[in-house]
Motif scaffolding. Structure first.
Motif, short mmCIF file in Angstrom:
data_model
loop_
_atom_site.label_atom_id
_atom_site.label_comp_id
_atom_site.label_asym_id
_atom_site.label_seq_id
_atom_site.Cartn_x
_atom_site.Cartn_y
_atom_site.Cartn_z
N CYS A 160 -22.52 -27.05 -17.45
CA CYS A 160 -21.36 -27.76 -16.91
C CYS A 160 -20.12 -26.89 -17.02
O CYS A 160 -19.27 -26.85 -16.14
CB CYS A 160 -21.08 -29.05 -17.68
N CYS A 210 -18.70 -24.39 -14.34
CA CYS A 210 -17.89 -24.88 -13.23
C CYS A 210 -16.69 -25.71 -13.69
O CYS A 210 -15.68 -25.75 -13.02
CB CYS A 210 -18.75 -25.73 -12.29
N HIS A 211 -16.84 -26.38 -14.83
CA HIS A 211 -15.76 -27.30 -15.24
C HIS A 211 -14.93 -26.78 -16.40
O HIS A 211 -14.01 -27.46 -16.85
CB HIS A 211 -16.35 -28.66 -15.61
C1 HEC Z 1 -22.13 -25.44 -9.84
C2 HEC Z 1 -20.93 -26.06 -10.31
C3 HEC Z 1 -21.00 -27.35 -11.12
C4 HEC Z 1 -21.74 -27.60 -12.26
C5 HEC Z 1 -22.73 -26.68 -12.97
C6 HEC Z 1 -21.39 -28.92 -12.68
N1 HEC Z 1 -20.48 -29.47 -11.82
FE1 HEC Z 1 -19.62 -31.29 -11.96
N2 HEC Z 1 -18.66 -31.01 -10.18
C7 HEC Z 1 -18.76 -29.87 -9.41
C8 HEC Z 1 -18.13 -30.10 -8.13
C9 HEC Z 1 -18.03 -29.10 -6.99
C10 HEC Z 1 -17.64 -31.44 -8.15
C11 HEC Z 1 -16.91 -32.19 -7.04
C12 HEC Z 1 -17.96 -32.98 -6.29
C13 HEC Z 1 -17.41 -33.80 -5.15
O1 HEC Z 1 -16.21 -33.99 -5.04
O2 HEC Z 1 -18.25 -34.29 -4.37
C14 HEC Z 1 -17.97 -31.97 -9.47
C15 HEC Z 1 -17.65 -33.25 -9.91
C16 HEC Z 1 -17.96 -33.74 -11.17
C17 HEC Z 1 -17.57 -35.05 -11.67
C18 HEC Z 1 -16.76 -36.07 -10.91
C19 HEC Z 1 -17.61 -37.21 -10.41
C20 HEC Z 1 -18.67 -36.77 -9.41
O3 HEC Z 1 -19.84 -37.03 -9.67
O4 HEC Z 1 -18.34 -36.17 -8.36
C21 HEC Z 1 -18.07 -35.16 -12.94
C22 HEC Z 1 -17.93 -36.34 -13.88
C23 HEC Z 1 -18.78 -33.93 -13.23
N3 HEC Z 1 -18.69 -33.10 -12.13
C24 HEC Z 1 -19.44 -33.68 -14.42
C25 HEC Z 1 -20.32 -32.63 -14.62
C26 HEC Z 1 -21.19 -32.49 -15.77
C27 HEC Z 1 -21.26 -33.45 -16.94
C28 HEC Z 1 -21.88 -31.34 -15.59
C29 HEC Z 1 -22.95 -30.74 -16.49
C30 HEC Z 1 -24.07 -31.59 -16.78
C31 HEC Z 1 -21.44 -30.74 -14.33
N4 HEC Z 1 -20.52 -31.56 -13.77
C32 HEC Z 1 -21.91 -29.54 -13.81
C33 HEC Z 1 -19.34 -28.68 -9.77
C34 HEC Z 1 -20.22 -28.53 -10.84
#
Ligand code: HEC
Ligand code: HEC
Ligand code: HEC
Ligand code: HEC
Ligand code: HEC
Ligand code: HEC
Length: 425
Positions: free
Chosen positions: A353, A356-357
């Protein structure tokens, strides 16, 4: 003719001088500024502020990067109480946001001191964002996005240098032509007697008029204008709709630093969706109630959870008619035209996570760490190696490939065509 070439000479000389001076002073200044700013920041601000995370006061990195009005920031830092007393709307907003906690008044800091602090904080913040999270090989994070600016600046410098060379060459050509003309017309003697200085003085105005008629010069000036305007709009357009650093205030002071960092609750405890589906999803308040039915029941922040669920802590009963859901402010938001699937990246791609975050477990309040631009997606896709060993997803695809090679029947279902997220947003 002579005068035009003189104008060219003067023009190029002064331009070179200005450019040289600007470059020298810029680089010298930036260094001195940041160092002085660092000293002030460390002695006066760190008691309440950090650059990257919120403490008593806001995380200064994103705060002073988003707020670009330096005049306001200077006034705030020198005397925030005066701004609050004067009911400045920005000042009141942040003051109330931080429950009217008082920031110290720093009347002793000069405008230059404050500018140095801001330079330092912005610089550090930029560095932090450019650095990929530690220990993640191949991760790109924000590092991939250095933006178009540096390339652009070098491009611009290149164009200006070329323009200079063109001017110099033209200058030589004009001078040669001039000499030829004078020789032919037999005017050489007459002209030579007037000293150059006098000639320049005598018809400055005529020079300017002639210069304006000179198509090459006018063209050069117009070219500069077009390049300037073009690059300005290019940069502006690049940054439209990029919300990197976005950190809205949430309705409940929920802290990832406390829950995911200090208490080490795993991300998937709350964001189960990230491993199973397209959306990571925000947990329902019932997940919070697993603990907060008994933990911190007296806190007004926790009472917001109770109110939202219509829960009465005294009777321990839910009344759904009183429930009014919490409106979390969405931070990450891709436009509808792009399809992003969490499980594809987290489960199949095994990407953390944090790649990216950012270091969410250290964030008091979550902010958007990555730019979420198409360039960001593409660069990572170009650099990251996939790991197909022991992945059910790839096993399925490889099995299908074998079947195709052998000429056996293959259906979309064998390629994952029955997974809900392949068809549903
Ligand atoms: C490859 C990059 C990437 C990874 C790895 C990633 N995310 Fe994301 N995340 C994003 C993106 C891009 C968005 C925006 C999605 C959208 O707006 O549709 C996002 C949106 C979110 C959101 C906002 C709600 C949603 O579902 O859109 C949450 C909460 C979140 N991520 C949590 C996590 C968690 C917890 C993990 C690890 C288990 C994780 N992310 C791993 C790229 C990533
Ligand atoms: C005693 C604690 C304290 C100290 C020391 C302190 N601050 Fe603050 N600062 C705060 C608080 C609290 C806020 C949030 C607003 C409020 O409640 O007054 C804040 C807000 C700010 C803001 C946001 C203003 C806005 O409207 O965006 C800036 C910028 C800032 N501080 C800069 C500094 C700088 C620079 C220093 C050091 C020279 C400093 N602060 C020292 C407590 C402090
Ligand atoms: C106890 C539950 C809980 C845990 C554990 C948790 N989160 Fe969250 N997360 C939330 C809630 C509630 C929100 C919405 C409020 C907010 O943005 O702070 C959220 C928001 C987010 C967002 C921003 C979503 C948006 O609006 O775009 C990201 C990204 C995120 N979490 C990532 C993580 C990561 C990464 C971890 C693990 C290190 C994690 N979370 C652990 C409850 C949790
Ligand atoms: C695994 C148990 C657990 C879960 C799940 C959990 N919390 Fe907590 N939370 C705690 C504990 C323990 C504390 C208190 C830490 C302390 O003593 O300061 C706390 C503190 C808080 C606080 C600070 C209260 C205050 O006044 O100091 C808030 C706000 C909060 N949680 C919100 C939430 C929200 C919103 C969720 C759901 C998304 C959630 N928590 C889920 C265990 C949990
Ligand atoms: C940190 C690196 C990283 C980032 C950032 C990233 N991806 Fe990916 N993406 C991957 C990896 C790795 C895979 C391959 C996973 C696998 O199948 O093994 C992948 C796979 C995909 C796939 C499936 C491709 C296929 O043929 O099956 C899509 C669609 C996708 N990503 C969309 C996006 C979008 C949209 C973004 C930006 C919002 C994004 N990705 C950002 C690493 C990344
Ligand atoms: C091959 C593509 C595909 C797959 C895979 C798929 N669906 Fe669907 N689904 C559709 C289409 C198309 C519709 C719309 C049908 C209609 O409107 O008549 C739909 C409709 C739905 C509806 C009804 C929505 C409504 O508004 O009436 C639900 C619920 C649903 N799907 C759930 C699922 C679940 C759960 C999965 C995973 C187990 C899944 N689907 C897998 C294509 C798919």
């Amino acid at each position: 003719m002579r005068n035009i070439s003189l104008i060219f000479k003067q023009f190029s000389k002064s331009l070179l001088l200005v450019a040289g001076l600007a470059i020298c002073s810029l680089s010298a200044n930036a260094q001195a500024d940041a160092a002085k700013g660092e000293a002030i920041f460390k002695s006066k601000c760190t008691a309440c502020h950090k650059i990257e995370t919120r403490m008593t006061g806001p995380a200064l990195g994103p705060q002073v990067t988003q707020e670009t009005d330096d005049k306001y920031l200077t006034k705030w830092i020198q005397n925030n109480q005066a701004l609050i007393a004067a009911k400045n709307p920005k000042a009141l907003k942040i003051y109330n946001e931080y429950n009217q906690a008082n920031m110290t008044v720093f009347a002793e800091l000069s405008d230059a001191d404050v500018a140095n602090v801001l330079t330092y904080v912005r610089g550090e913040w930029k560095k932090m964002q450019d650095k990929p999270a530690a220990g993640q090989a191949g991760s790109t994070g924000a590092a991939a996005e250095s933006g178009p600016s540096s390339l652009l600046i070098w491009g611009l410098i290149g164009v200006i240098v070329i323009a200079f060379i063109v001017i110099l060459v033209l200058n030589k050509v004009i001078a040669t032509l001039e000499r030829l003309l004078l020789k032919r017309g037999g005017l050489a003697l007459e002209d030579e007697e007037v000293t150059e200085v006098e000639a320049v003085k005598a018809d400055r105005l005529a020079d300017v008029k002639r210069a304006l008629k000179n198509k090459k010069l006018v063209f050069f000036i117009v070219l500069c204008g077009v390049i300037g305007l073009g690059s300005w709009s290019w940069v502006t357009m690049w940054n439209t709709n990029v919300h990197q650093g976005y950190q809205p205030v949430q309705p409940i002071k929920y802290s990832h630093k406390l829950h995911a960092g200090i208490m080490k609750i795993e991300c998937q405890y709350c964001h189960t969706g990230a491993f199973k589906s397209k959306n990571a999803a925000i947990p329902s308040l019932n997940v919070c109630m697993n603990c907060h039915k008994v933990v911190k029941t007296e806190s007004p922040e926790i009472h917001k959870i109770y109110d939202a669920l219509g829960y009465n802590p005294e009777t321990q009963k839910y009344d759904s008619t009183k429930a009014r859901p919490i409106q979390w402010v969405r931070i990450h938001n891709l436009p509808d035209l792009a399809y992003f699937n969490h499980s594809q990246h987290v489960k199949v791609g095994a990407i953390k996570c944090q790649t990216c975050h950012g270091q969410v477990q250290n964030m008091q309040e979550v902010y958007q760490y990555s730019p979420l631009t198409m360039k960001w997606c593409i660069q990572c896709h170009k650099r990251t190696e996939i790991n197909s060993k022991g992945s059910a997803y790839y096993d399925k695809i490889l099995a299908a490939h074998d079947k195709i090679k052998k000429g056996e029947k293959v259906t979309p279902a064998m390629l994952g065509g029955l997974e809900c997220a392949k068809c549903h947003y």
